[in-house]
Design an enzyme around this catalytic site. Structure first.
Site, PDB file in Angstrom:
ATOM      1  N   TYR A 124     101.821  61.867  91.740  1.00 53.47           N
ATOM      2  CA  TYR A 124     102.238  61.897  90.465  1.00 53.47           C
ATOM      3  C   TYR A 124     102.835  63.143  90.290  1.00 53.47           C
ATOM      4  O   TYR A 124     102.121  64.478  90.650  1.00 53.47           O
ATOM      5  CB  TYR A 124     101.233  61.453  89.615  1.00 53.47           C
ATOM      6  CG  TYR A 124     101.189  61.522  88.047  1.00 53.47           C
ATOM      7  CD1 TYR A 124     101.562  60.471  86.961  1.00 53.47           C
ATOM      8  CD2 TYR A 124     101.601  62.784  87.308  1.00 53.47           C
ATOM      9  CE1 TYR A 124     101.745  60.388  86.005  1.00 53.47           C
ATOM     10  CE2 TYR A 124     101.465  62.953  85.958  1.00 53.47           C
ATOM     11  CZ  TYR A 124     101.795  61.594  85.119  1.00 53.47           C
ATOM     12  OH  TYR A 124     101.834  61.779  83.754  1.00 53.47           O
ATOM     13  N   PRO A 129     107.686  74.453  87.613  1.00 56.03           N
ATOM     14  CA  PRO A 129     107.520  75.735  87.407  1.00 56.03           C
ATOM     15  C   PRO A 129     107.270  76.389  86.097  1.00 56.03           C
ATOM     16  O   PRO A 129     106.672  77.043  85.446  1.00 56.03           O
ATOM     17  CB  PRO A 129     108.656  76.330  88.319  1.00 56.03           C
ATOM     18  CG  PRO A 129     108.701  75.480  89.279  1.00 56.03           C
ATOM     19  CD  PRO A 129     108.735  74.118  88.613  1.00 56.03           C
ATOM     20  N   GLY A 132     104.680  72.968  82.144  1.00 49.77           N
ATOM     21  CA  GLY A 132     103.290  72.621  82.271  1.00 49.77           C
ATOM     22  C   GLY A 132     102.782  71.971  81.242  1.00 49.77           C
ATOM     23  O   GLY A 132     102.801  70.686  81.184  1.00 49.77           O
ATOM     24  N   ARG A 269      61.526  77.098  94.411  1.00 46.57           N
ATOM     25  CA  ARG A 269      61.360  78.532  94.284  1.00 46.57           C
ATOM     26  C   ARG A 269      60.607  79.027  93.462  1.00 46.57           C
ATOM     27  O   ARG A 269      60.286  78.599  92.488  1.00 46.57           O
ATOM     28  CB  ARG A 269      62.882  79.109  93.548  1.00 46.57           C
ATOM     29  CG  ARG A 269      63.069  80.619  93.346  1.00 46.57           C
ATOM     30  CD  ARG A 269      63.417  81.311  94.653  1.00 46.57           C
ATOM     31  NE  ARG A 269      63.577  82.818  94.072  1.00 46.57           N
ATOM     32  CZ  ARG A 269      63.458  83.527  95.086  1.00 46.57           C
ATOM     33  NH1 ARG A 269      63.142  83.478  96.339  1.00 46.57           N
ATOM     34  NH2 ARG A 269      63.866  84.893  94.864  1.00 46.57           N
ATOM     35  N   THR A 315      93.890  57.165  73.361  1.00 48.27           N
ATOM     36  CA  THR A 315      94.415  58.717  73.601  1.00 48.27           C
ATOM     37  C   THR A 315      93.617  59.573  73.116  1.00 48.27           C
ATOM     38  O   THR A 315      92.947  60.498  73.859  1.00 48.27           O
ATOM     39  CB  THR A 315      95.848  59.007  72.883  1.00 48.27           C
ATOM     40  OG1 THR A 315      96.599  57.948  73.055  1.00 48.27           O
ATOM     41  CG2 THR A 315      96.320  60.348  73.224  1.00 48.27           C
ATOM     42  N   GLY A 342      70.565  85.214  92.802  1.00 47.52           N
ATOM     43  CA  GLY A 342      71.495  85.841  93.970  1.00 47.52           C
ATOM     44  C   GLY A 342      71.823  84.815  95.207  1.00 47.52           C
ATOM     45  O   GLY A 342      73.148  84.868  95.675  1.00 47.52           O
ATOM     46  N   GLU A 365      95.523  67.758  84.614  1.00 49.30           N
ATOM     47  CA  GLU A 365      95.686  66.711  83.977  1.00 49.30           C
ATOM     48  C   GLU A 365      95.814  66.896  82.411  1.00 49.30           C
ATOM     49  O   GLU A 365      95.267  66.212  81.572  1.00 49.30           O
ATOM     50  CB  GLU A 365      94.585  65.528  84.131  1.00 49.30           C
ATOM     51  CG  GLU A 365      94.845  64.809  85.445  1.00 49.30           C
ATOM     52  CD  GLU A 365      94.516  63.381  85.557  1.00 49.30           C
ATOM     53  OE1 GLU A 365      94.596  62.395  84.286  1.00 49.30           O
ATOM     54  OE2 GLU A 365      94.229  62.782  86.455  1.00 49.30           O
TER      55      GLU A 365
HETATM   56  N1  COS Z   1     100.982  57.166  74.874  1.00 53.96           N
HETATM   57  C1  COS Z   1     102.254  56.579  74.599  1.00 53.96           C
HETATM   58  N2  COS Z   1     103.092  57.253  73.971  1.00 53.96           N
HETATM   59  C2  COS Z   1     102.986  58.760  73.805  1.00 53.96           C
HETATM   60  C3  COS Z   1     101.628  59.323  73.965  1.00 53.96           C
HETATM   61  C4  COS Z   1     100.747  58.477  74.804  1.00 53.96           C
HETATM   62  N3  COS Z   1      99.771  58.831  74.868  1.00 53.96           N
HETATM   63  N4  COS Z   1     101.790  60.591  73.760  1.00 53.96           N
HETATM   64  C5  COS Z   1     103.163  60.981  73.356  1.00 53.96           C
HETATM   65  N5  COS Z   1     103.767  59.903  73.207  1.00 53.96           N
HETATM   66  C6  COS Z   1     105.131  59.633  72.886  1.00 53.96           C
HETATM   67  C7  COS Z   1     104.988  59.878  71.412  1.00 53.96           C
HETATM   68  O1  COS Z   1     105.018  58.718  70.544  1.00 53.96           O
HETATM   69  C8  COS Z   1     106.705  60.559  71.295  1.00 53.96           C
HETATM   70  O2  COS Z   1     107.429  59.123  71.299  1.00 53.96           O
HETATM   71  P1  COS Z   1     108.457  59.144  69.771  1.00 53.96           P
HETATM   72  O3  COS Z   1     109.259  60.005  69.782  1.00 53.96           O
HETATM   73  O4  COS Z   1     109.096  57.402  70.219  1.00 53.96           O
HETATM   74  O5  COS Z   1     107.448  58.773  68.889  1.00 53.96           O
HETATM   75  C9  COS Z   1     106.925  60.763  72.688  1.00 53.96           C
HETATM   76  O6  COS Z   1     105.789  60.212  73.426  1.00 53.96           O
HETATM   77  C10 COS Z   1     106.808  62.543  72.610  1.00 53.96           C
HETATM   78  O7  COS Z   1     105.572  62.685  72.266  1.00 53.96           O
HETATM   79  P2  COS Z   1     104.982  64.059  71.371  1.00 53.96           P
HETATM   80  O8  COS Z   1     106.387  64.481  70.479  1.00 53.96           O
HETATM   81  O9  COS Z   1     103.909  64.059  71.226  1.00 53.96           O
HETATM   82  O10 COS Z   1     105.522  65.139  72.598  1.00 53.96           O
HETATM   83  P3  COS Z   1     105.334  66.671  72.863  1.00 53.96           P
HETATM   84  O11 COS Z   1     106.449  67.200  73.615  1.00 53.96           O
HETATM   85  O12 COS Z   1     104.849  67.234  71.482  1.00 53.96           O
HETATM   86  O13 COS Z   1     104.027  66.707  73.762  1.00 53.96           O
HETATM   87  C11 COS Z   1     101.984  66.860  74.831  1.00 53.96           C
HETATM   88  C12 COS Z   1     102.946  66.272  73.861  1.00 53.96           C
HETATM   89  C13 COS Z   1     101.390  68.029  74.443  1.00 53.96           C
HETATM   90  C14 COS Z   1     100.529  65.859  74.420  1.00 53.96           C
HETATM   91  C15 COS Z   1     102.114  66.423  76.226  1.00 53.96           C
HETATM   92  O14 COS Z   1     103.305  67.245  76.600  1.00 53.96           O
HETATM   93  C16 COS Z   1     101.018  66.822  77.379  1.00 53.96           C
HETATM   94  O15 COS Z   1     100.230  65.958  77.663  1.00 53.96           O
HETATM   95  N6  COS Z   1     101.123  67.826  77.910  1.00 53.96           N
HETATM   96  C17 COS Z   1     100.130  68.038  79.073  1.00 53.96           C
HETATM   97  C18 COS Z   1     100.887  67.635  80.329  1.00 53.96           C
HETATM   98  C19 COS Z   1      99.965  67.284  81.194  1.00 53.96           C
HETATM   99  O16 COS Z   1      98.904  66.556  81.188  1.00 53.96           O
HETATM  100  N7  COS Z   1     100.257  67.650  82.649  1.00 53.96           N
HETATM  101  C20 COS Z   1      99.485  67.386  83.756  1.00 53.96           C
HETATM  102  C21 COS Z   1     100.030  66.500  84.488  1.00 53.96           C
HETATM  103  S1  COS Z   1      98.897  65.849  85.691  1.00 53.96           S
HETATM  104  S2  COS Z   1      98.182  67.112  86.813  1.00 53.96           S
END
Ligand code: COS
Length: 384
Positions: A124, A129, A132, A269, A315, A342, A365
């Site tokens: 996935y 860069p 994040g 220990r 969520t 230690g 994640e």
């Molecule tokens: N399920 C379904 N839809 C979701 C959702 C969820 N869990 N979370 C958000 N959405 C939808 C929202 O409803 C919104 O849609 P609408 O505009 O139609 O209402 C859209 O996605 C955007 O959501 P939101 O405005 O909350 O987005 P943000 O840019 O504020 O970001 C976070 C939300 C911070 C939660 C997101 O960017 C995030 O999870 N960041 C971390 C990323 C991550 O986990 N990276 C690791 C990858 S795997 S190593």
């Protein structure tokens, strides 16, 4: 201490199978793979042999369709043995669940049976860069020309990406639209214009390769688009709602391993003429560690069971489970090192590895700060 009474026979069976594989075939190699930062070929083979890759895949596509609680039970057992191998294992549902959530029948038929058998590995790729925590700001583009898209840009932090046959990659058809431009594609490893980039050298989970991906005029047919244009962000988030409990479970596994090691060591220990387990200071530490792990496990199981029960919108609980379990693993592993004193700081004992491995549980994640943001947003609704 009672076993988890609510598990079904099937769930107990898969948990016991994973425990056996983890203890007999994965744990013995974990220190070696960590030390040499090498790919855990033997451990991955054990996972394929045992059929554990098919746990989350429906039966009609060759899996065992056991659900998210079963996936969490497996991830905990594997996490107890080797968090790097478990990260490789977890990259597979992380990359494959989007196909189950949003794939066409053709896409499901093409990929899911191979993923279930472990013939194909999935990964996935959301982060970049410069994108994040703010995943919606990603900049890798897909431009449609006729019946294909041309991808350009760079992705980062892709777990197991260099061993994946297919990667679910999130790009944008319009960077100005943020989340609403994000579109998912299924990228096969040999498509022209796609190349693997830098492999990171990491503090922990060292046998799990973390790589960058590069797209240079990479043309992919429209059949490889997953879902519609602009649906990618929702697919990415819905997937994380399903996999964050699994990641929490992996953290529970690390915490349990650290607790087991610390309890055994404390009984062995001797200082001041008695086992250090006789001192209340150590007993209280162990009791706190046990409570942290137990609470984390229950939160993970609750979030996973919600998905299995078809509850829409887990969520809040998925983020709580991932966040609590990641923090618990870090705290418990750190306390385990303290109990070893230690010796715990040396590479002679596994607790220093648990402590290094636990740290990523608070980062990947979605960092635990992002989990807290999600929890607060769900808690406060539109009112803040
Ligand atoms: N399920 C379904 N839809 C979701 C959702 C969820 N869990 N979370 C958000 N959405 C939808 C929202 O409803 C919104 O849609 P609408 O505009 O139609 O209402 C859209 O996605 C955007 O959501 P939101 O405005 O909350 O987005 P943000 O840019 O504020 O970001 C976070 C939300 C911070 C939660 C997101 O960017 C995030 O999870 N960041 C971390 C990323 C991550 O986990 N990276 C690791 C990858 S795997 S190593």
């Amino acid at each position: 201490m009672n076993d988890l009474f609510y598990l079904t026979e099937d769930q107990r069976m898969i948990r016991d199978l994973a425990r056996k594989v983890a203890r007999d075939r994965i744990a013995p190699h974990a220190a070696h793979y960590d030390e040499t930062e090498s790919y855990p070929t033997e451990s991955m083979r054990a996972l394929v042999d045992s059929g554990l890759f098919g746990v989350w895949v429906p039966e009609e596509y060759g899996g065992t369709n056991m659900g998210c609680l079963a996936l969490a039970l497996v991830a905990e057992e594997l996490g107890w043995a080797c968090a790097g191998t478990t990260t490789n294992f977890g990259a597979h549902p992380l990359g494959g669940l989007p196909i189950l959530l949003a794939g066409t029948t053709e896409q499901k038929k093409k990929y899911l049976p191979r993923l279930a058998a472990g013939e194909f590995m999935a990964a996935y790729s959301l982060s970049e860069p410069g994108a994040g925590s703010d995943a919606a700001s990603l900049r890798t583009t897909a431009v449609r020309t006729g019946d294909r898209y041309v991808l350009n840009g760079a992705k980062q932090w892709c777990s197991h990406g260099d061993h994946a046959d297919v990667i679910t990659v999130f790009v944008t058809v319009d960077p100005g639209k943020r989340a609403k431009g994000i579109t998912a594609f299924l990228i096969e490893k040999d498509v022209p214009g796609f190349a693997l980039g830098k492999k990171e050298r990491k503090m922990g989970i060292r046998c799990s390769p973390t790589v960058a991906l590069h797209f240079t005029d990479c043309a992919v047919p429209i059949e490889q688009r997953l879902g519609e244009e602009g649906e990618g962000f929702k697919i990415a988030m819905q997937t994380l709602d399903m996999t964050r409990p699994m990641t929490g479970a992996m953290a529970v596994g690390i915490g349990q391993a650290a607790l087991d090691a610390a309890a055994a060591y404390a009984k062995e220990r001797r200082q001041f003429g008695q086992p250090i387990a006789a001192f209340q200071g150590i007993q209280f530490m162990l009791a706190d560690m046990a409570m942290q792990v137990h609470a984390a496990r229950l939160m993970v199981h609750h979030a996973a069971r919600q998905i299995d029960a078809g509850v829409r919108g887990n969520t809040y609980e998925a983020s709580m489970a991932k966040c609590w379990a990641g923090d618990a693993a870090m705290k418990v592993a750190t306390d385990a090192v303290q109990i070893f004193g230690g010796y715990g700081y040396t590479r002679e004992f596994p607790v220093e590895r648990y402590m290094r491995d636990a740290k990523i549980m608070q980062i990947y994640e979605g960092t635990n700060q992002i989990q807290r943001m999600i929890i607060a947003k769900e808690l406060l609704g539109g009112g803040a």
